[in-house]
Motif scaffolding. Structure first.
Motif, mmCIF file in Angstrom:
data_model
loop_
_atom_site.group_PDB
_atom_site.id
_atom_site.type_symbol
_atom_site.label_atom_id
_atom_site.label_comp_id
_atom_site.label_asym_id
_atom_site.label_seq_id
_atom_site.Cartn_x
_atom_site.Cartn_y
_atom_site.Cartn_z
ATOM 1 N N CYS A 11 0.432 -0.948 0.006
ATOM 2 C CA CYS A 11 0.195 0.075 0.257
ATOM 3 C C CYS A 11 0.755 1.284 -0.078
ATOM 4 O O CYS A 11 1.556 1.036 1.054
ATOM 5 N N CYS A 14 0.291 2.981 4.212
ATOM 6 C CA CYS A 14 0.294 2.455 5.001
ATOM 7 C C CYS A 14 1.409 1.256 5.002
ATOM 8 O O CYS A 14 2.222 0.642 5.823
ATOM 9 N N CYS A 52 -6.923 -1.325 -0.506
ATOM 10 C CA CYS A 52 -5.812 -1.873 1.032
ATOM 11 C C CYS A 52 -6.705 -1.898 2.470
ATOM 12 O O CYS A 52 -7.583 -0.932 2.624
ATOM 13 N N CYS A 55 -6.236 0.082 5.275
ATOM 14 C CA CYS A 55 -6.088 1.260 5.630
ATOM 15 C C CYS A 55 -7.347 2.302 4.661
ATOM 16 O O CYS A 55 -7.620 3.751 4.588
#
Ligand SMILES: [Zn+2]
Length: 411
Positions: A11, A14, A52, A55
């Motif tokens: 990601c 994050c 993702c 997050c």
């Protein structure tokens, strides 16, 4: 693939690896890299998005480096949209009043383009500084009295600005956070630059609307990320910043949010409600995004069918708006210059060039009244009202408008 793109495995916000496919739009050229001639060779790259689960950030599944995308020829000049200029001026007025800004304040805009926004601060006697990687728009900004640094924003640029000008009481970043490959360095720059009592406002199209309204043409290589409030909250928190307020503009670019971010937490009720609503909708879970690809396929098929009907009736079709979203719509749907004759655009910097892939020629808007095509496909459907009010003469002579999303329809 000499531009060196990479498949997304972590990601962009994050670093997590729990990524779920959202949609695959095939392979397309870089949307904003307009061609000088129709037969100019052009490379295509995979275009799609993943979600993702750690997050909640939706992001490209395959990413090109920024220097492959944003160069001196990047063709976007903001001041060509009256609606955008009004929106920016109103925002500046609100900030000046609500934050009590004056000659001792300092406002910075990231991706300040041709000074369309900051000129309002300058007119009010408030020191302002723009930063933008494109020399053409930056020079245009200087001409209207807006000091502008030519370059990319990030932690390094923020440190330089602080050293020379001090911290910023207002930072504005409109329609740029999607364009950033090094997201944490970019947001780290905000954290470096923002004054203790300052406010950062960030605008970006809302991923909820992109999903619910099938606005798949918002997806192109220049847009690395597609934001929810949850994703922004997580991203800012990583840099010690707090998402405190949010405004919603349903008619702006198909649904735009303006997040207000500060150094101390004092969240408004409407902001908390928005975060709660996202969780209630399931936007933190992959399931929310699961049927998106099917809806996109239905929209694309609907558009191909509609254009085939026009062709069978001997009707002619042109398009309006040579923006990147038009390139995604045409190329991912397989629509070429055999179906749509050309595209018109008011931006003189784009005229007489060609959209990559579909190779539609970009012509001045005046061509519409000379040629009077039967239908006008609104690629820039985010400015549909503005375009239709400007094209009353075309309409009064029998011209009709087609809006492509969420399902193609004649309006
Ligand atoms: Zn993430």
């Amino acid at each position: 693939m000499e531009s060196g793109g990479t498949q997304t495995t972590n990601c962009r916000s994050c670093g997590g690896t729990d990524l779920h496919p959202v949609v695959d739009l095939g392979s397309t050229p870089i949307a904003n890299a307009l061609l000088s001639t129709a037969d100019q060779p052009v490379d295509s790259y995979p275009l799609g998005t993943v979600f993702c689960a750690d997050c909640s950030l939706v992001q490209l599944s395959f990413a090109l480096p920024a220097d492959a995308i944003f160069d001196e020829d990047y063709p976007y000049f903001s001041s060509f949209s009256a609606a955008l200029c009004d929106h920016a001026a109103a925002h500046v007025d609100n900030l000046i009043a609500s934050r009590g800004l004056g000659p001792d304040s300092f406002a910075v805009e990231v991706a300040s383009n041709d000074g369309y926004l900051l000129r309002n601060f300058v007119a009010a006697g408030i020191p302002a500084l723009g930063i933008d990687p494109s020399p053409g728009p930056a020079a245009a900004a200087e001409e209207v009295g807006v000091p502008t640094i030519v370059g990319f924003f990030g932690t390094e640029a923020a440190n330089k600005i602080v050293a020379e000008h001090g911290h910023a009481h207002v930072i504005i970043a409109n329609n740029v956070m999607a364009h950033v490959p090094e997201l944490n360095d970019f947001v780290g720059g905000f954290a470096t630059l923002l004054a203790e009592d300052g406010v950062l406002t960030v605008e970006n199209p809302y991923v909820r609307d992109m999903i619910q309204h099938v606005e798949f043409d918002t997806i192109y290589h220049e847009h690395y990320c597609y934001y929810s409030c949850m994703a922004v909250e997580a991203l800012m928190a990583r840099h010690g910043l707090y998402l405190n307020d949010v405004e919603y503009f349903p008619d702006m670019h198909g649904g735009t949010l303006r997040w207000h971010i500060e150094r101390t937490p004092h969240r408004t009720t409407r902001c908390q409600d928005m975060l709660d609503a996202e969780r209630a909708l399931g936007m933190a879970e992959p399931g929310f995004y699961a049927d998106y690809a099917t809806k996109v396929t239905e929209c694309q098929q609907g558009l191909r069918d509609l254009l085939a009907t026009f062709a069978a009736e001997g009707k002619t079709v042109a398009a309006y708006g040579a923006a990147a979203k038009g390139a995604t719509l045409l190329n991912s749907t397989g629509i070429g210059n055999d179906v749509v004759r050309y595209v018109v655009d008011r931006n003189t910097h784009k005229q007489h060039k060609f959209i990559p892939g579909c190779t539609l020629e970009i012509r001045p808007v005046e061509v519409l009244l000379e040629d009077q095509p039967d239908y006008l496909l609104l690629l820039a459907w985010n400015f549909a009202d503005e375009i239709m009010s400007q094209q009353q003469e075309y309409a009064s002579r029998g011209g009709q408008f087609v809006v492509p999303v969420p399902m193609p329809r004649i309006v």
